[in-house]
Design an enzyme around this catalytic site. Structure first.
Site, mmCIF file in Angstrom:
data_model
loop_
_atom_site.group_PDB
_atom_site.id
_atom_site.type_symbol
_atom_site.label_atom_id
_atom_site.label_comp_id
_atom_site.label_asym_id
_atom_site.label_seq_id
_atom_site.Cartn_x
_atom_site.Cartn_y
_atom_site.Cartn_z
ATOM 1 N N GLU A 250 0.864 -1.190 0.000
ATOM 2 C CA GLU A 250 0.000 0.000 0.000
ATOM 3 C C GLU A 250 0.894 1.232 0.000
ATOM 4 O O GLU A 250 2.008 1.183 0.526
ATOM 5 C CB GLU A 250 -0.846 0.049 1.278
ATOM 6 N N LYS A 252 2.463 4.393 1.471
ATOM 7 C CA LYS A 252 2.612 4.913 2.835
ATOM 8 C C LYS A 252 2.469 6.420 2.749
ATOM 9 O O LYS A 252 3.392 7.126 2.343
ATOM 10 C CB LYS A 252 3.973 4.537 3.423
ATOM 11 N N ARG A 257 -2.460 9.487 11.060
ATOM 12 C CA ARG A 257 -3.283 8.293 11.191
ATOM 13 C C ARG A 257 -4.502 8.608 12.045
ATOM 14 O O ARG A 257 -4.393 9.277 13.057
ATOM 15 C CB ARG A 257 -2.458 7.200 11.871
ATOM 16 N N ARG A 272 -3.217 8.556 16.474
ATOM 17 C CA ARG A 272 -2.392 7.370 16.719
ATOM 18 C C ARG A 272 -2.154 7.158 18.209
ATOM 19 O O ARG A 272 -2.133 6.044 18.695
ATOM 20 C CB ARG A 272 -1.061 7.548 15.989
ATOM 21 N N GLU A 302 -5.591 7.315 6.787
ATOM 22 C CA GLU A 302 -4.534 8.319 6.888
ATOM 23 C C GLU A 302 -5.120 9.610 6.301
ATOM 24 O O GLU A 302 -5.602 9.612 5.162
ATOM 25 C CB GLU A 302 -3.311 7.843 6.087
ATOM 26 N N PHE A 342 -7.536 2.492 5.071
ATOM 27 C CA PHE A 342 -6.748 1.283 4.858
ATOM 28 C C PHE A 342 -7.170 0.100 5.722
ATOM 29 O O PHE A 342 -6.710 -1.005 5.517
ATOM 30 C CB PHE A 342 -5.241 1.538 4.990
ATOM 31 N N ARG A 417 3.615 -4.213 17.527
ATOM 32 C CA ARG A 417 4.472 -3.941 16.387
ATOM 33 C C ARG A 417 5.057 -5.279 15.992
ATOM 34 O O ARG A 417 5.580 -5.996 16.809
ATOM 35 C CB ARG A 417 5.594 -2.986 16.802
ATOM 36 N N LYS A 423 7.301 -1.398 7.034
ATOM 37 C CA LYS A 423 7.318 -0.116 6.325
ATOM 38 C C LYS A 423 8.651 0.064 5.612
ATOM 39 O O LYS A 423 9.714 -0.239 6.158
ATOM 40 C CB LYS A 423 7.009 1.054 7.259
HETATM 41 P P1 AMP Z 1 5.987 5.664 11.267
HETATM 42 O O1 AMP Z 1 5.245 6.840 11.848
HETATM 43 O O2 AMP Z 1 7.148 6.024 10.421
HETATM 44 O O3 AMP Z 1 6.281 4.620 12.323
HETATM 45 O O4 AMP Z 1 5.006 4.918 10.228
HETATM 46 C C1 AMP Z 1 3.770 4.374 10.579
HETATM 47 C C2 AMP Z 1 2.680 5.329 10.195
HETATM 48 O O5 AMP Z 1 2.482 5.328 8.784
HETATM 49 C C3 AMP Z 1 1.311 4.972 10.714
HETATM 50 O O6 AMP Z 1 1.117 5.323 12.036
HETATM 51 C C4 AMP Z 1 0.393 5.734 9.755
HETATM 52 O O7 AMP Z 1 0.195 7.054 10.221
HETATM 53 C C5 AMP Z 1 1.207 5.871 8.483
HETATM 54 N N1 AMP Z 1 0.658 5.212 7.295
HETATM 55 C C6 AMP Z 1 0.706 5.741 6.062
HETATM 56 N N2 AMP Z 1 0.191 4.913 5.165
HETATM 57 C C7 AMP Z 1 -0.218 3.811 5.807
HETATM 58 C C8 AMP Z 1 -0.810 2.577 5.408
HETATM 59 N N3 AMP Z 1 -1.063 2.313 4.117
HETATM 60 N N4 AMP Z 1 -1.069 1.662 6.371
HETATM 61 C C9 AMP Z 1 -0.773 1.901 7.662
HETATM 62 N N5 AMP Z 1 -0.204 3.035 8.101
HETATM 63 C C10 AMP Z 1 0.078 3.991 7.190
#
Ligand code: AMP
Length: 588
Positions: A250, A252, A257, A272, A302, A342, A417, A423
């Protein structure tokens, strides 16, 4: 229940860091607690009054606490301030001062946990012009009847400085032992917590109805679920190694979120960190009910700022203009968004968590209609590195950060997690490998153009073992004038009279802040440091780690709390990774 029982436990708990001992103290405490009081005890242990998502904040500042002690003890404010500056926290200062007083007066009435809790709750609810005076009255009335030790803990709770070092996991272990005699039952309690985000409610259920009662625990609308999180990977190859030969990719998106709880016209949005953020998005609240096909539903999406003309996704900073309490209508038209769905967690009265990814996505598409404002996150099934790369290219061209990779046959794991979601960001924006989220702990006044703002900020990582914040660098680059203004507005109310005891830093900042705000920085390298305290002694004795050439990326991470910041463990991994790259390069 007498407050002194709780205070004795607090006192014992503060003296140990050992998880087993803490668990044992908690078990003993829970066994003495009436069932109707257990949720209150569980919140108080964590320094709260209600679960975070209800947003009940005590909001008592040091100055007000000092005035209350002064009123209750009949001692001038100046004397209390002097004691405070000399050492210890305000709780400690209050106990010394009240100790002198109790030698000359009689205690009026025993205080109970229930009374303390109700009074704190009233304080948290107070608003408006006379609220400060009323708060002071309530605090003084408690202090008047409290023993010096009790007073010190009342103040710690009020000021948010009660640090027992008790993780949620420890509370869950203790509940399992106290109410089922078997620690293995923690899994059942953990699940209930993951789907309710309310440890008090879980405690009350197990105390009243036993472990069988918790098994019947169901997720409920308007009660947020702890989000599933993703592990970070560095390459397409790593994705294939970890996920096998077929999985979902998907986009990102670089936004915020949100977990949406919807029943008819009633809509609540949680961030979040499970804070209620509905007020920032009146457009979502208005439009979303029209596209939902189910009677009730919990969804994840998102939110992303967009360029209205081209439909292109804009960076996260644009969205943060929405984070204002006033003139929100103006911000809504100035900063248009789309909501990109999502996941689906609940539908028509039933949990969807156990469904696998594929079935959830199908259900999502069946129950939410797309339009200009409401979208599904672009998704495709990928089978090899090439396909991942192609989809990554599309994602970056559309203005997003990278990809989220998700296993097709796995359920939604609330609150964890793991490797079912990964990611992958396109490229590492800096030599270090990735950006870091750091807590702002101190400030230095700006000069020249930056007069009237904090020109340089002191930043810290989160030390999970000690539950403190350790300095890692000063940052003075990457700030636009607008950023400096905004940061000043946000940080000014967080200034403290003296350094918060959870901050570990040898620097002499002009001002210290409550460690709350998280910002994103990039840097060129992690180096050993004789000054900074991050990962102290972990790589070399009497030496910490610091960032070289740190730069603010423009992102204030409003959606993160300080404990979500980059941890010392992560910094150590990055430091070692960087050494390995250097070593490998030398060998080539
Ligand atoms: P990070 O903040 O770098 O840990 O990345 C995780 C965050 O990516 C999540 O908390 C979401 O806000 C965001 N996100 C963006 N696209 C997606 C997706 N397709 N699925 C899940 N989370 C996503």
């Amino acid at each position: 229940m007498e407050f002194s029982i709780l205070v004795d436990s607090f006192y014992k708990m503060e003296l140990t860091r050992k998880r087993l001992e803490l668990t044992q103290f908690l078990v003993e405490l829970f066994e003495q607690t009436p069932h109707e009081t257990i949720s209150k005890i569980v919140y108080l242990i964590q320094g709260k009054l209600r679960p975070d998502f209800e947003g009940v904040e005590l909001g008592v500042a040091e100055k007000l606490a000092i005035r209350s002690i002064s009123k209750s003890a009949g001692i001038p404010i100046k004397r209390i301030e002097d004691e405070y500056v000399k050492g210890g926290d305000l709780g400690h200062v209050a106990s010394i001062i009240l100790e002198e007083k109790t030698q000359t007066t009689f205690l009026v009435e025993d205080i109970t946990v229930e009374r303390v809790y109700e009074t704190l709750f009233k304080i948290a609810r107070l608003r408006g012009s006379h609220s400060q005076d009323m708060k002071m009255k309530y605090i003084s009335s408690l202090l008047n009847d409290a023993t010096p030790l009790e007073a010190s803990y009342i103040l710690k709770i009020l000021l948010g400085t009660l640090r027992l070092g008790i993780a949620e996991n420890t509370v869950i272990d203790a509940l399992a032992i106290a109410f089922s005699g078997n620690k293995d039952n923690r899994k059942i309690l953990q699940y209930a917590y993951n789907v309710s985000s309310d440890l008090g409610k879980v405690a009350e259920t197990v105390a009243t109805n036993g472990i069988e009662g918790v098994k019947k625990f169901e997720m409920t609308l308007f009660n947020p679920i702890r989000p599933m999180l993703a592990d970070r990977i560095k390459s397409e190859r790593e994705a294939i190694e970890k996920m096998g030969n077929q999985f979902a990719a998907e986009y990102k998106l670089d936004g915020e979120r949100v977990q949406l709880h919807i029943k008819g016209e009633r809509v609540v949005l949680f961030s979040r960190s499970l804070e209620n953020i509905s007020i920032y998005y009146p457009d979502i609240i208005e439009k979303i009910p029209k596209v939902i096909q189910a009677d009730n539903i919990i969804l994840e999406a998102e939110i992303v700022a967009i360029n209205e003309n081209t439909g292109e996704f804009l960076p996260f900073q644009e969205l943060m203009h929405r984070r204002r309490k006033y003139k929100i209508e103006k911000a809504v038209t100035q900063y248009p968004i789309t909501v990109n769905f999502f996941d689906i967690l609940y539908c028509n009265g039933k949990s969807c968590l156990e469904l696998n990814y594929k079935d959830r996505r199908e259900k999502l598409e069946k129950n939410v209609k797309e339009d200009d404002f409401i979208k599904y996150i672009p998704m495709t099934v990928v089978k090899n590195e090439n396909e991942i790369e192609d989809f990554m290219e599309n994602s970056i061209n559309a203005g997003s950060e990278g990809l989220m990779l998700k296993m097709l046959d796995k359920p939604y794991q609330a609150g964890s997690r793991g490797s079912h979601w990964l990611k992958l960001k396109r490229e590492y924006q800096n030599e270090l490998g990735d950006s870091l989220d750091l807590v702002v702990i101190g400030g230095f006044f700006g000069k020249g153009r930056r007069t009237g703002s904090y020109g340089t900020l002191l930043l810290a990582t989160y030390d999970e073992d000690e539950d403190i914040f350790t300095s890692i660098c000063k940052v003075g680059t990457g700030f636009s004038d607008e950023d400096l203004d905004q940061l000043y507005q946000i940080l000014n109310p967080k200034v403290t009279i003296k350094k918060n005891p959870r901050i570990n830093s040898e620097m002499e900042a002009d001002v210290w802040f409550e460690p709350e705000l998280v910002i994103e920085v990039v840097a060129s390298e992690i180096t050993l440091s004789p000054i900074h305290k991050a990962a102290m002694d972990k790589i070399r004795k009497n030496t910490g780690l610091a960032l070289r050439f740190p730069k603010f990326t423009g992102k204030i991470r409003f959606e993160k709390v300080a404990e979500d910041a980059s941890t010392n463990k992560e910094i150590i991994t990055l430091y070692k990774g960087q050494k390995k790259v250097a070593h490998d390069k030398n060998l080539m």
